[in-house]
Design a protein around this motif. Structure first.
Motif, PDB file in Angstrom:
ATOM      1  N   ASP A   1     -10.417  -9.491  -8.275  1.00 48.50           N
ATOM      2  CA  ASP A   1      -9.885  -8.436  -9.135  1.00 48.50           C
ATOM      3  C   ASP A   1      -8.367  -8.503  -9.139  1.00 48.50           C
ATOM      4  O   ASP A   1      -7.690  -7.805  -8.387  1.00 48.50           O
TER       5      ASP A   1
ATOM      6  N   HIS B   1      -6.561  -7.437 -11.430  1.00 49.34           N
ATOM      7  CA  HIS B   1      -6.029  -6.229 -12.039  1.00 49.34           C
ATOM      8  C   HIS B   1      -5.658  -5.191 -10.976  1.00 49.34           C
ATOM      9  O   HIS B   1      -4.926  -4.250 -11.281  1.00 49.34           O
ATOM     10  N   TYR B   2      -6.194  -5.355  -9.770  1.00 55.67           N
ATOM     11  CA  TYR B   2      -5.844  -4.450  -8.674  1.00 55.67           C
ATOM     12  C   TYR B   2      -4.487  -4.873  -8.127  1.00 55.67           C
ATOM     13  O   TYR B   2      -4.335  -5.980  -7.598  1.00 55.67           O
TER      14      TYR B   2
ATOM     15  N   VAL C   1      -3.992   3.415  -4.135  1.00 57.55           N
ATOM     16  CA  VAL C   1      -4.714   2.748  -3.055  1.00 57.55           C
ATOM     17  C   VAL C   1      -5.630   3.760  -2.380  1.00 57.55           C
ATOM     18  O   VAL C   1      -5.210   4.868  -2.029  1.00 57.55           O
TER      19      VAL C   1
ATOM     20  N   THR D   1      -3.892  -6.731  -4.689  1.00 55.63           N
ATOM     21  CA  THR D   1      -4.467  -8.076  -4.684  1.00 55.63           C
ATOM     22  C   THR D   1      -3.555  -9.059  -5.396  1.00 55.63           C
ATOM     23  O   THR D   1      -3.318 -10.184  -4.908  1.00 55.63           O
TER      24      THR D   1
ATOM     25  N   SER E   1       0.815  -1.212   0.000  1.00 54.07           N
ATOM     26  CA  SER E   1       0.000   0.000   0.000  1.00 54.07           C
ATOM     27  C   SER E   1       0.847   1.259   0.000  1.00 54.07           C
ATOM     28  O   SER E   1       0.393   2.318  -0.454  1.00 54.07           O
TER      29      SER E   1
END
Length: 269
Positions: A216, A218-219, A20, A222, A14
């Motif tokens: 997800d 693509h995040y 974020v 994650t 993060s």
């Protein structure tokens, strides 16, 4: 210091990855604070709790460094797509090479890539393949380093008295027959599961119809955490199996020495 380093590990993605949300950062900070408090309490408690081998380095130190390197490397690689820099591009290029080298038929990297639902997005496929290759390579190198350290320092013999109750709080030596046989059985189970888990996780996800695309991927955070856990858990089980094998051997050798001293002329088989 241990609690602080755990908090640094959890907050690394993060902090390094832009984009974020504020709510996401607050959630990460809360999880990091909880993990830091738990680590502080566990390592300062007199009685054992949840953490194994807390008084028997370098087991937990090697696992922590492995996960920290994986998370940091994957975070910098993912950053290259959002906020490119020279370092991020370098990490991305190295990751692409490693991913391509480890992406051969039936490899864990290939199996993880095949679980993606968004198979038509080449950039996404390459990002996941690179992340999986880097994470798997780091876990293998950490495992080799751990085995080498155990041999160099003759672990756990040179660490002084090894307290099974403190370092293996979930293992009851008074139940279930011979301690050495149980340790060796558990060690074999951990070694087998550690070897199979990189292959089983993608297969289970694929055949269950979930697909990693349901999450997800693509995040970037994650992707970082899922791939890091996929590589970390099998290597951690492998290390636990090796450690338990060494402990079983230490107990057997101590028994043989005690029997040799108690019975003149005794020679162990």
């Amino acid at each position: 210091m241990r609690a602080f380093m755990i908090m640094v590990l959890i907050t690394t993605p993060s902090v390094l990855l832009p984009g974020v949300t504020a709510d996401g950062k607050q959630m990460v900070a809360l999880v990091a604070l909880f993990a830091g408090i738990l680590t502080f309490v566990e390592y300062n408690a007199t009685y054992p709790g949840l953490i194994e081998f807390r008084d028997a380095p370098p087991y937990n130190r090697t696992r922590f460094l492995m996960l920290l390197v994986i998370v940091f490397f994957l975070s910098v690689m993912a950053r290259s797509e959002i906020a490119p820099s020279t370092l991020a591009r370098l990490f991305e290029a190295v990751g692409i090479l490693i991913g391509q080298a480890l992406d051969f038929p039936y490899s864990p990297v290939r199996l993880l890539t095949l679980t993606l639902a968004d198979a038509n997005d080449h950039g996404h496929m390459q990002a996941v393949r690179s992340a999986a290759g880097v994470a798997y390579l780091i876990s293998v190198l950490a495992l080799a380093m751990f085995s080498l350290l155990l041999r160099i320092y003759d672990w756990p013999s040179k660490n002084g008295a090894f307290n099974v109750w403190t370092n293996l709080p979930m293992f009851d030596p008074t139940v279930g027959g011979d301690v050495v046989a149980r340790l060796e059985r558990d060690a074999r189970f951990n070694l087998a599961l550690g070897f199979l888990l990189p292959f089983l996780i993608p297969a289970i996800v694929k055949f269950s119809g979930m697909g990693l695309g349901a999450i997800d991927m693509h995040y970037p955070p994650t992707l970082v955490w899922l791939v890091a856990m996929w590589a970390f858990l099998p290597a951690s089980l492998f290390m636990r199996g090796i450690a338990m094998t060494r402990i079983a051997g230490m107990i057997r050798n101590k028994r043989d020495r005690n029997a040799e001293q108690a019975v003149p002329g005794y020679f162990p088989a």
